[in-house]
Design an enzyme around this catalytic site. Structure first.
Site, PDB file in Angstrom:
ATOM      1  CE1 TYR A 141      31.957   6.969  79.794  1.00 53.96           C
ATOM      2  CE2 TYR A 141      31.200   8.380  81.597  1.00 53.96           C
ATOM      3  CZ  TYR A 141      31.377   7.116  81.046  1.00 53.96           C
ATOM      4  OH  TYR A 141      30.987   6.011  81.759  1.00 53.96           O
ATOM      5  CB  SER A 167      27.760   6.777  82.600  1.00 60.32           C
ATOM      6  OG  SER A 167      28.282   7.498  83.698  1.00 60.32           O
TER       7      SER A 167
HETATM    8  N1  LIG Z   1      33.082   1.855  86.626  1.00 59.78           N
HETATM    9  C1  LIG Z   1      32.242   2.865  86.744  1.00 59.78           C
HETATM   10  O1  LIG Z   1      32.230   3.577  87.774  1.00 59.78           O
HETATM   11  C2  LIG Z   1      31.274   3.173  85.628  1.00 59.78           C
HETATM   12  C3  LIG Z   1      30.299   4.161  85.876  1.00 59.78           C
HETATM   13  C4  LIG Z   1      29.402   4.455  84.871  1.00 59.78           C
HETATM   14  C5  LIG Z   1      29.449   3.793  83.671  1.00 59.78           C
HETATM   15  N2  LIG Z   1      30.411   2.853  83.451  1.00 59.78           N
HETATM   16  C6  LIG Z   1      30.410   2.199  82.137  1.00 59.78           C
HETATM   17  O2  LIG Z   1      30.503   0.808  82.326  1.00 59.78           O
HETATM   18  C7  LIG Z   1      31.121   0.210  81.172  1.00 59.78           C
HETATM   19  C8  LIG Z   1      32.252  -0.706  81.632  1.00 59.78           C
HETATM   20  O3  LIG Z   1      33.219   0.109  82.272  1.00 59.78           O
HETATM   21  P1  LIG Z   1      34.231  -0.433  83.372  1.00 59.78           P
HETATM   22  O4  LIG Z   1      34.139   0.515  84.500  1.00 59.78           O
HETATM   23  O5  LIG Z   1      34.073  -1.883  83.601  1.00 59.78           O
HETATM   24  O6  LIG Z   1      35.598  -0.069  82.612  1.00 59.78           O
HETATM   25  P2  LIG Z   1      36.938  -0.894  82.352  1.00 59.78           P
HETATM   26  O7  LIG Z   1      37.356  -1.563  83.578  1.00 59.78           O
HETATM   27  O8  LIG Z   1      37.878   0.119  81.766  1.00 59.78           O
HETATM   28  O9  LIG Z   1      36.500  -1.932  81.221  1.00 59.78           O
HETATM   29  C9  LIG Z   1      36.165  -1.452  79.936  1.00 59.78           C
HETATM   30  C10 LIG Z   1      36.087  -2.597  78.961  1.00 59.78           C
HETATM   31  O10 LIG Z   1      35.843  -2.058  77.639  1.00 59.78           O
HETATM   32  C11 LIG Z   1      36.878  -2.514  76.753  1.00 59.78           C
HETATM   33  N3  LIG Z   1      37.146  -1.532  75.718  1.00 59.78           N
HETATM   34  C12 LIG Z   1      37.630  -0.272  75.874  1.00 59.78           C
HETATM   35  N4  LIG Z   1      37.845   0.292  74.679  1.00 59.78           N
HETATM   36  C13 LIG Z   1      37.485  -0.641  73.742  1.00 59.78           C
HETATM   37  C14 LIG Z   1      37.502  -0.666  72.331  1.00 59.78           C
HETATM   38  N5  LIG Z   1      37.932   0.386  71.612  1.00 59.78           N
HETATM   39  N6  LIG Z   1      37.065  -1.775  71.682  1.00 59.78           N
HETATM   40  C15 LIG Z   1      36.633  -2.861  72.399  1.00 59.78           C
HETATM   41  N7  LIG Z   1      36.606  -2.888  73.739  1.00 59.78           N
HETATM   42  C16 LIG Z   1      37.038  -1.795  74.403  1.00 59.78           C
HETATM   43  C17 LIG Z   1      38.071  -2.724  77.678  1.00 59.78           C
HETATM   44  O11 LIG Z   1      39.085  -3.568  77.125  1.00 59.78           O
HETATM   45  P3  LIG Z   1      40.330  -2.986  76.248  1.00 59.78           P
HETATM   46  O12 LIG Z   1      40.757  -1.715  76.886  1.00 59.78           O
HETATM   47  O13 LIG Z   1      41.355  -4.071  76.243  1.00 59.78           O
HETATM   48  O14 LIG Z   1      39.777  -2.760  74.865  1.00 59.78           O
HETATM   49  C18 LIG Z   1      37.384  -3.377  78.863  1.00 59.78           C
HETATM   50  O15 LIG Z   1      37.101  -4.728  78.576  1.00 59.78           O
HETATM   51  C19 LIG Z   1      31.592   1.366  80.289  1.00 59.78           C
HETATM   52  O16 LIG Z   1      30.674   1.591  79.254  1.00 59.78           O
HETATM   53  C20 LIG Z   1      31.594   2.546  81.262  1.00 59.78           C
HETATM   54  O17 LIG Z   1      31.411   3.768  80.584  1.00 59.78           O
HETATM   55  C21 LIG Z   1      31.322   2.536  84.397  1.00 59.78           C
END
Ligand SMILES: NC(=O)c1ccc[n+]([C@@H]2O[C@H](COP(=O)([O-])OP(=O)(O)OC[C@H]3O[C@@H](n4cnc5c(N)ncnc54)[C@H](OP(=O)(O)O)[C@@H]3O)[C@@H](O)[C@H]2O)c1
Length: 256
Positions: A155, A142
């Site tokens: 985080y 991130s």
């Molecule tokens: N969206 C943004 O703006 C952004 C920016 C920077 C970085 N990121 C990074 O991108 C990645 C994906 O994020 P996203 O934005 O797509 O978030 P999201 O929509 O919340 O998706 C997160 C995914 O991770 C899974 N997950 C969460 N806790 C888990 C656990 N304990 N065990 C296994 N799976 C787990 C969730 O499913 P369950 O909850 O069902 O487990 C879901 O499939 C993350 O690493 C996040 O930090 C996102």
């Protein structure tokens, strides 16, 4: 608006076996779909299945925040795939603490390190014996790792550790012909990302649109923006890229 792209080459990842963690929604679901569209066989995982995740991927429910959960998932994934060519360590989550760093409870620091950092270390370790020469690992970090804020200190610190880990791993695995890269997304519209930003926006009385207005390219990220970048970094087109971190944020973060 995300511009619709020409369909990807459906043979680019033919014969490749991919694991995408956190593949039930958001960036992980889009990445799994993109690798499937390129011809890969894909296994995804998350704690719960959703309607959003690609049907053509094999979903294995699991909690990656513990070593036991990771080992169970890895064993099941290898049972399906036999070996791994592409690993995308994407699972991650955070909750903003409006009171700042000292208001973040000890257990939440541990939770954040376990999920946002150690899950990638553990999944990689568990799958490494099955990773083949020519393989690629893409970690999803991130921009928070480079621009830490008090509300997301736990985080941000975990993601900074992930960046350092990726660099070290790249050096170690290069002689084996396995590349390791790290993507630092900015503001990408996903269920998890929007929930965090809504809390932060509410706390200071602004809207999500206000938060997005500072993105030079004029829009927030679409999960497919990240998926496309993962596909590139995982492909032979990126065969000379390893140990790199790529900020993917529409130009938002003012750093070199
Ligand atoms: N969206 C943004 O703006 C952004 C920016 C920077 C970085 N990121 C990074 O991108 C990645 C994906 O994020 P996203 O934005 O797509 O978030 P999201 O929509 O919340 O998706 C997160 C995914 O991770 C899974 N997950 C969460 N806790 C888990 C656990 N304990 N065990 C296994 N799976 C787990 C969730 O499913 P369950 O909850 O069902 O487990 C879901 O499939 C993350 O690493 C996040 O930090 C996102």
């Amino acid at each position: 608006m995300f511009k619709t792209l020409a369909p990807p080459d459906p043979t680019e990842f033919a014969g490749k076996r991919a694991v995408v963690t956190g593949g039930s929604r958001g960036i992980g679901a889009a990445t799994a779909q993109r690798l499937l569209d390129g011809g890969a066989t894909v296994v995804t995982t998350a704690r719960k299945a959703t309607d959003e995740m690609p049907k053509a991927a094999t979903f294995i429910a699991g909690d990656l925040s513990t070593l036991t959960g990771v080992r169970a998932f890895a064993e099941a994934a290898l049972g399906v795939l036999g070996g791994v060519d592409i690993l995308v360590n994407n699972a991650g989550a955070a909750r903003a603490h409006l009171g700042g760093t000292s208001s973040i409870p000890d257990e939440e620091w541990l939770d954040s390190v376990n999920l946002n950092y150690l899950s990638a270390v553990r999944v990689t370790n568990a799958l490494l014996p099955a990773l083949r020469e020519g393989g690629a690992i893409v970690n999803i970090s991130s921009v928070a790792a480079r621009l830490p804020t008090p509300q997301l200190a736990h985080y941000s610190a975990a993601k900074a550790a992930l960046n350092a880990y990726g660099k070290a791993l790249a050096a170690e695995l290069a002689p084996a012909g396995i590349r390791v890269t790290t993507i630092l997304p900015g503001n990408v519209v996903t269920p998890g990302g929007e929930a965090i930003r809504q809390d932060l926006a509410d706390a200071v009385g602004i809207s999500l649109d206000d938060i997005r207005s500072g993105i030079p390219l004029g829009r927030p990220g679409d999960p497919r923006d990240v998926a496309e970048t993962v596909a590139y970094l995982a492909s032979d087109r990126a065969q000379w890229i390893t140990g790199a971190t790529l900020v993917l944020d529409g130009g938002e973060v003012p750093l070199i």
